[in-house]
Design a protein around this motif. Structure first.
Motif, PDB file in Angstrom:
ATOM      1  N   PRO A 530       0.825  -1.209   0.000  1.00 48.30           N
ATOM      2  CA  PRO A 530       0.000   0.000   0.000  1.00 48.30           C
ATOM      3  C   PRO A 530       0.861   1.262   0.000  1.00 48.30           C
ATOM      4  CG  PRO A 530      -0.862  -1.593   1.573  1.00 48.30           C
ATOM      5  CD  PRO A 530       0.461  -2.136   1.106  1.00 48.30           C
ATOM      6  N   ALA A 531       0.564   2.169  -0.924  1.00 45.90           N
ATOM      7  CA  ALA A 531       1.341   3.408  -1.043  1.00 45.90           C
ATOM      8  C   ALA A 531       0.394   4.548  -1.404  1.00 45.90           C
ATOM      9  CB  ALA A 531       2.430   3.263  -2.107  1.00 45.90           C
ATOM     10  N   GLY A 532       0.697   5.700  -0.933  1.00 46.03           N
ATOM     11  CA  GLY A 532      -0.132   6.862  -1.261  1.00 46.03           C
ATOM     12  C   GLY A 532       0.283   8.063  -0.452  1.00 46.03           C
ATOM     13  N   ILE A 533      -0.035   9.233  -0.943  1.00 43.12           N
ATOM     14  CA  ILE A 533       0.312  10.497  -0.292  1.00 43.12           C
ATOM     15  C   ILE A 533      -0.934  11.376  -0.259  1.00 43.12           C
ATOM     16  CG2 ILE A 533       1.627  12.643  -0.580  1.00 43.12           C
ATOM     17  CD1 ILE A 533       3.875  10.901  -1.833  1.00 43.12           C
ATOM     18  N   LYS A 534      -1.229  11.894   0.925  1.00 42.58           N
ATOM     19  CA  LYS A 534      -2.331  12.850   1.097  1.00 42.58           C
ATOM     20  C   LYS A 534      -1.771  14.055   1.829  1.00 42.58           C
ATOM     21  CE  LYS A 534      -5.628   9.018   1.905  1.00 42.58           C
ATOM     22  NZ  LYS A 534      -6.469   9.009   0.711  1.00 42.58           N
ATOM     23  N   GLN A 560      -2.920  12.820  -3.498  1.00 38.64           N
ATOM     24  CA  GLN A 560      -4.073  13.707  -3.343  1.00 38.64           C
ATOM     25  C   GLN A 560      -3.621  14.964  -2.591  1.00 38.64           C
ATOM     26  OE1 GLN A 560      -6.159  10.480  -1.296  1.00 38.64           O
ATOM     27  NE2 GLN A 560      -7.879  10.784  -2.703  1.00 38.64           N
ATOM     28  N   LEU A 561      -3.768  16.113  -3.210  1.00 35.60           N
ATOM     29  CA  LEU A 561      -3.308  17.368  -2.622  1.00 35.60           C
ATOM     30  C   LEU A 561      -4.477  18.343  -2.482  1.00 35.60           C
ATOM     31  CD1 LEU A 561      -0.064  17.936  -4.778  1.00 35.60           C
ATOM     32  CD2 LEU A 561      -0.257  16.738  -2.580  1.00 35.60           C
ATOM     33  N   ILE A 562      -4.643  18.872  -1.283  1.00 39.37           N
ATOM     34  CA  ILE A 562      -5.603  19.951  -1.037  1.00 39.37           C
ATOM     35  C   ILE A 562      -4.780  21.197  -0.740  1.00 39.37           C
ATOM     36  CG2 ILE A 562      -7.537  20.757   0.352  1.00 39.37           C
ATOM     37  CD1 ILE A 562      -8.070  17.828   1.135  1.00 39.37           C
ATOM     38  N   GLU A 578       0.401  12.091 -13.824  1.00 37.03           N
ATOM     39  CA  GLU A 578      -0.918  11.518 -14.125  1.00 37.03           C
ATOM     40  C   GLU A 578      -1.668  11.048 -12.898  1.00 37.03           C
ATOM     41  OE1 GLU A 578      -1.196   9.089 -17.936  1.00 37.03           O
ATOM     42  OE2 GLU A 578       0.987   9.200 -17.695  1.00 37.03           O
ATOM     43  N   THR A 579      -0.951  10.659 -11.844  1.00 39.11           N
ATOM     44  CA  THR A 579      -1.629  10.138 -10.646  1.00 39.11           C
ATOM     45  C   THR A 579      -1.839  11.217  -9.580  1.00 39.11           C
ATOM     46  OG1 THR A 579       0.423   9.504  -9.508  1.00 39.11           O
ATOM     47  CG2 THR A 579      -0.532   7.891 -11.031  1.00 39.11           C
ATOM     48  N   ILE A 580      -1.562  12.473  -9.924  1.00 40.09           N
ATOM     49  CA  ILE A 580      -1.710  13.560  -8.952  1.00 40.09           C
ATOM     50  C   ILE A 580      -3.004  14.317  -9.225  1.00 40.09           C
ATOM     51  CG2 ILE A 580      -0.694  15.649  -7.975  1.00 40.09           C
ATOM     52  CD1 ILE A 580       2.042  14.705  -8.890  1.00 40.09           C
ATOM     53  N   GLU A 581      -3.810  14.466  -8.179  1.00 43.79           N
ATOM     54  CA  GLU A 581      -5.000  15.314  -8.223  1.00 43.79           C
ATOM     55  C   GLU A 581      -4.831  16.440  -7.208  1.00 43.79           C
ATOM     56  OE1 GLU A 581      -9.024  13.348  -8.695  1.00 43.79           O
ATOM     57  OE2 GLU A 581      -7.840  11.676  -7.914  1.00 43.79           O
ATOM     58  N   THR A 640     -11.315  13.948   8.611  1.00 44.12           N
ATOM     59  CA  THR A 640     -11.498  15.346   8.207  1.00 44.12           C
ATOM     60  C   THR A 640     -10.822  15.627   6.870  1.00 44.12           C
ATOM     61  OG1 THR A 640      -9.639  15.974   9.662  1.00 44.12           O
ATOM     62  CG2 THR A 640     -11.874  16.240  10.526  1.00 44.12           C
ATOM     63  N   PHE A 641      -9.712  14.940   6.599  1.00 44.26           N
ATOM     64  CA  PHE A 641      -9.100  15.077   5.273  1.00 44.26           C
ATOM     65  C   PHE A 641     -10.049  14.564   4.197  1.00 44.26           C
ATOM     66  CE2 PHE A 641      -6.809  13.660   1.561  1.00 44.26           C
ATOM     67  CZ  PHE A 641      -5.874  14.666   1.340  1.00 44.26           C
TER      68      PHE A 641
END
Length: 689
Positions: A530-534, A560-562, A578-581, A640-641
Motif C-alpha cells: 500500500p502506497a499513497g500520499i495525502k 491527493q493534494l488539497i 498523471e496520478t496527482i490530483e 477530516t481530510f
C-alpha cells in the motif's frame, strides 16, 4: 530546468485571489458576505503588491536575477503579465460590486453617494462631517510644493481639482485629501421607514467639499480617488548601536519611504489631474498603474456593517467542546492521560487560553516556553504569559518581530513582556521562527518533572481562530516534548544543530526527511505494498519538492493534494503527474492546516505542521512537523481530510487547461466546512447518548 513543468508562483497566487473573487460573485453566498469577500480580495491584492510585486520589481534591477527564480519568465514580462491580470480582475470586481449593491436594494439596503442623500439625512451628514470627520482630515495643497509629501502606503486619497477664480488670473489648484482611517469607512444614515442607508466616508467628504473649500471663489470642483502601494520590505541593516527591536520599530516607521509599486486611480479622473500627480509623484512605467473605479481600499468591505440583516450573513456556528476534554477543572489532568486534538474554529479556541491560564496559576508549573508569530490585538495569550511571570514562573517567549504587517502589534506585546521579566528570544539570525509550539515543565510526584505542551498548524491568535481552520495537538508525550525543548534550546544557542528523534524541524531536516518519506512511498509502490500520499497545505511552490512528487507519480503513487493558495505543480499531465490530483477549497473559513499523511505500507504516518512546501519554509524558517501517535486522532485527521477531499461545492480543480473550474463529480453534495462541523457535532451527540 523545464519551466513548462511549473506554474509561476505569482501567477498561481493571482489564480488563488481569483477564487476569492469567485466567492464574491457566487449568488449562493449571502449578500453581505459577498461584500466581505470583495474586501478580502482587495486586502490580499494590497499585500501582494507590497511584498511580491515589490520583490519582482527589485529583481528587475538586479544583475544576478535569473528566469529560473521567476518560473521561467523575465522580471519585466512577469510585471507586465501581473498588471494585465490585475486590471482585468479589478474590472470584474467592480461589476461584482455593482451587482451586489443592486441586490442589496431588493432587501431595502441602499449604499448612497453624495447625490442621493434624502432631505432628512442632510443635517446628519453635515453634522457628522463637522464633528467626526473634519477634525481628522489632512488636506495637502499641491501647487506650491516642489514635490508631493510621502503618501501613506495603501491609504486612500481624494485628488481634488479646483478652478479658483479669486485671483485676477484663473488658477487650477490640485489638492489631496487623506481619507482618515480613524473613522469608520461606512456611515449608517437615518432610516427612511424600513429602508436602511449606508454612505462611504469618501462620499460624505465629497458632499462637504464646499464647506471645506469655501475660502476660495471657485468655478468648478471635482474629486477622484487615488491610492499608492509601497514596497513593504524592512531594512534592518545600518546602525550597530541599535537593538534588533529598535531596528524593527524604525523599519516599520520607514515603510512610508518605500518605493511605490502600484498606483490606482479613478478612471474618470481628468487627464490633466492624472498627469500632474504622476509627474509630481515620480511614478514611472516600472510601477503598476491601474485604472480603477470610484472607490479604492475596498478591503474595508471586510467590515461592512451587518445592519441587523442576519439573513444576509452566514449563520454563526457555536464552537464545540473537544470530545472528552472539559474546560472546567484541570486540563493537565486530562492531557496527562491522553492526547487531544483541537480543530478550530469547529472547536473552541478557549482550550488554548485555558491551558496557559492554568499554567500561569498552577504552583507546580515552573517553566513555560512558547513561540509567537501573530498575536491578536487584544491577546489573552500574552496576558496569561505575563500573569505567569508575575507568579514567579520562568517564561521564555520566541516572538517573531518580522511577522509581515503584524510587526507593530508584536512589538507592543514584546515590550510589555520584556518589562515583566519574560525572557524574549527574537528568532534566529537569518531565519524567521514560524513554528507553533508551547512547552511546559510541571513538578509532580516525587519532585519529578512532567512535561506538557501543544503544537499547532496556526497562530495562537484568538481572532483568527474564529475564521482560520487549524489543528492543535495537546500532549504530554515525553518523547515529543523533549524534542520541543530542544527547539527552545536551539533558539538560545543556535550555532549547535540539534538532533530530533520525533519532530521534523526546519531548516535542517524537513526537506531531507520529507524526500525520504516520499521515496519510501515509491519503494512501497514498486513492491506492491500500500502506497499513497495525502497532503493538505496552503502553498506548494518548491521546485525540488515538486520534482520529488512528480517522480512518485511517474512510479504510480496516488497523490491527493488539497492546496488553498499557490500551487506551482501541474497535476494530471501525461508522463509527468498523471496520478496527482489537486483541489482548492475557498469558502466561509480560511483553510489553513498543514497535514501530511504517508500510507507507509498500510500503517499510515501522520504529521501536522507549521510548514508549507515552499522554499522559505523548508530552508529559511524554523518550522515543526509533529508526528501523531494516538490512533483516535489519526482517524480524526483522516476523516477530516476525506471530508475535505470529497468537497464538490466549493472545491476548485487545479488543471493546466481549466483554471479555477468548480469540481462537479455527480456524487452526493458535500460542502466540507459544514460537513466537518456536523462530523464533530455527531461525535459529541454519540458520546452523550
Amino acid at each position: 530546468m523545464n519551466h513548462k513543468k511549473y506554474t509561476n508562483r505569482e501567477l498561481s497566487w493571482l489564480q488563488f485571489n481569483a477564487r476569492v473573487l469567485q466567492e464574491a460573485a457566487d449568488v449562493e453566498v449571502p449578500l453581505i458576505e459577498r461584500l466581505r469577500f470583495l474586501g478580502i480580495f482587495s486586502n490580499n491584492l494590497d499585500e501582494f503588491f507590497r511584498v511580491r510585486y515589490a520583490a519582482i520589481k527589485r529583481a528587475k534591477h538586479s544583475d544576478d536575477v535569473s528566469k529560473k527564480k521567476l518560473g521561467g519568465l523575465s522580471a519585466k514580462r512577469l510585471l507586465t503579465e501581473i498588471t494585465q491580470i490585475v486590471i482585468k480582475q479589478q474590472a470584474d470586481s467592480l461589476e461584482i460590486l455593482a451587482a451586489i449593491q443592486s441586490k442589496l436594494e431588493h432587501h431595502n439596503i441602499f449604499i448612497v453617494d453624495e447625490n442621493q442623500i434624502k432631505g432628512h439625512q442632510k443635517d446628519f451628514v453635515k453634522d457628522f462631517f463637522l464633528q467626526k470627520v473634519s477634525p481628522a482630515l489632512v488636506t495637502i495643497m499641491l501647487n506650491d510644493l516642489n514635490e508631493v509629501p510621502k503618501l501613506k502606503d495603501s491609504a486612500a486619497y481624494l485628488a481634488v481639482k479646483l478652478i479658483d477664480q479669486s485671483a485676477k488670473k484663473r488658477k487650477t489648484r490640485y489638492i489631496l485629501i487623506e481619507i482618515p482611517n480613524n473613522v469608520e469607512r461606512f456611515i449608517v444614515l437615518p432610516q427612511d421607514e424600513d429602508k436602511k442607508y449606508v454612505m462611504l466616508i469618501d462620499d460624505l467628504i465629497r458632499y462637504n467639499l464646499d464647506t471645506l473649500f469655501n475660502i476660495f471663489d471657485y468655478k468648478d470642483l471635482s474629486a477622484h480617488m487615488i491610492k499608492i502601494t509601497r514596497d513593504a520590505q524592512l531594512d534592518l541593516e545600518g546602525d550597530f548601536n541599535k537593538s534588533y527591536i529598535e531596528k524593527i520599530i524604525d523599519g516599520v516607521k520607514d515603510r512610508v519611504d518605500g518605493d511605490p509599486v502600484r498606483f490606482v486611480y479613478d478612471q474618470n479622473i481628468d487627464q490633466d489631474t492624472l498627469d500632474f500627480l504622476l509627474d509630481k509623484m515620480q511614478i514611472d512605467d516600472a510601477d503598476s498603474i491601474i485604472p480603477g473605479g470610484r472607490y479604492h481600499n475596498r478591503r474595508d468591505y471586510m467590515k461592512f456593517p451587518d445592519l441587523g440583516a442576519k439573513h444576509l450573513l452566514y449563520d454563526k456556528i457555536q464552537p464545540l467542546p473537544i470530545n472528552g476534554l472539559k474546560l472546567h477543572g484541570s486540563l493537565f489532568k486530562h492531557i496527562r492521560e491522553k492526547d487531544y486534538l483541537l480543530y478550530a474554529p469547529y472547536h473552541t479556541f478557549s482550550y488554548v487560553v485555558k491551558f496557559l491560564r492554568e499554567a500561569a496559576l498552577d504552583p507546580k508549573v515552573k517553566f513555560i516556553g512558547i513561540t509567537i508569530y501573530r498575536l491578536a490585538e487584544v491577546s489573552h495569550i500574552a496576558s496569561s504569559l505575563i500573569n505567569a511571570a508575575k507568579n514567579g514562573k520562568k517564561v521564555m517567549v520566541s516572538i517573531e518581530l518580522q511577522a509581515r504587517f503584524d510587526e507593530a502589534n508584536n512589538i507592543k506585546y514584546a515590550e510589555r513582556m520584556q518589562r515583566e521579566g519574560i525572557q524574549l528570544v527574537f528568532g534566529v539570525t537569518g531565519l524567521k521562527v514560524h513554528a507553533k509550539a508551547c512547552y511546559i515543565e510541571r513538578v509532580e510526584e516525587e519532585e519529578k518533572v512532567k512535561r506538557y505542551g501543544f503544537i499547532s498548524t496556526g497562530n495562537f491568535n484568538e481572532n483568527t481562530a474564529k475564521i482560520y481552520t487549524d489543528y492543535t495537538l495537546f500532549t504530554s508525550n515525553s518523547s515529543i516534548l523533549k524534542d520541543i525543548k530542544k527547539v527552545f534550546e536551539f533558539f538560545e544557542v543556535n550555532y549547535k544543530i540539534k538532533k530530533y528523534k520525533h519532530l521534523i524541524v526546519s531548516p535542517h531536516y524537513t526537506r531531507e526527511r520529507f524526500e525520504e518519506l516520499i521515496d519510501h512511498e515509491i519503494e512501497n509502490q514498486l513492491q506492491g505494498l500500500p502506497a499513497g500520499i495525502k497532503f493538505k497545505m496552503n502553498s506548494l511552490s518548491d521546485y525540488q519538492m515538486i520534482d520529488k512528487l512528480y517522480e512518485a507519480s511517474q512510479k504510480g503513487v496516488k497523490i491527493q493534494l488539497i492546496i488553498r493558495g499557490i500551487c506551482c505543480l501541474k497535476p494530471g499531465v501525461k508522463d509527468l503527474s498523471e496520478t496527482i490530483e489537486v483541489i482548492s477549497v475557498v469558502d466561509k473559513f480560511l483553510e489553513h492546516p498543514r497535514l501530511y499523511i504517508f500510507e507507509n505500507g498500510g500503517a499510515p504516518k501522520f504529521y501536522i505542521s507549521s510548514a508549507d512546501l515552499m522554499t522559505r519554509n523548508l530552508d529559511h524558517r524554523v518550522e515543526i512537523s509533529c508526528p501523531i501517535y494516538d490512533e483516535d486522532i489519526k482517524k480524526e485527521l483522516l476523516d477530516t481530510f476525506e471530508i475535505c477531499w470529497n468537497e464538490n461545492i466549493k472545491a476548485r480543480l487545479f488543471s493546466p487547461n481549466k483554471v479555477n473550474k468548480y469540481r462537479r463529480n455527480g456524487q452526493k453534495e458535500v460542502r466540507s466546512q459544514f460537513a466537518t462541523y456536523q462530523y464533530y457535532l455527531d461525535k459529541l451527540e454519540k458520546l452523550n447518548s
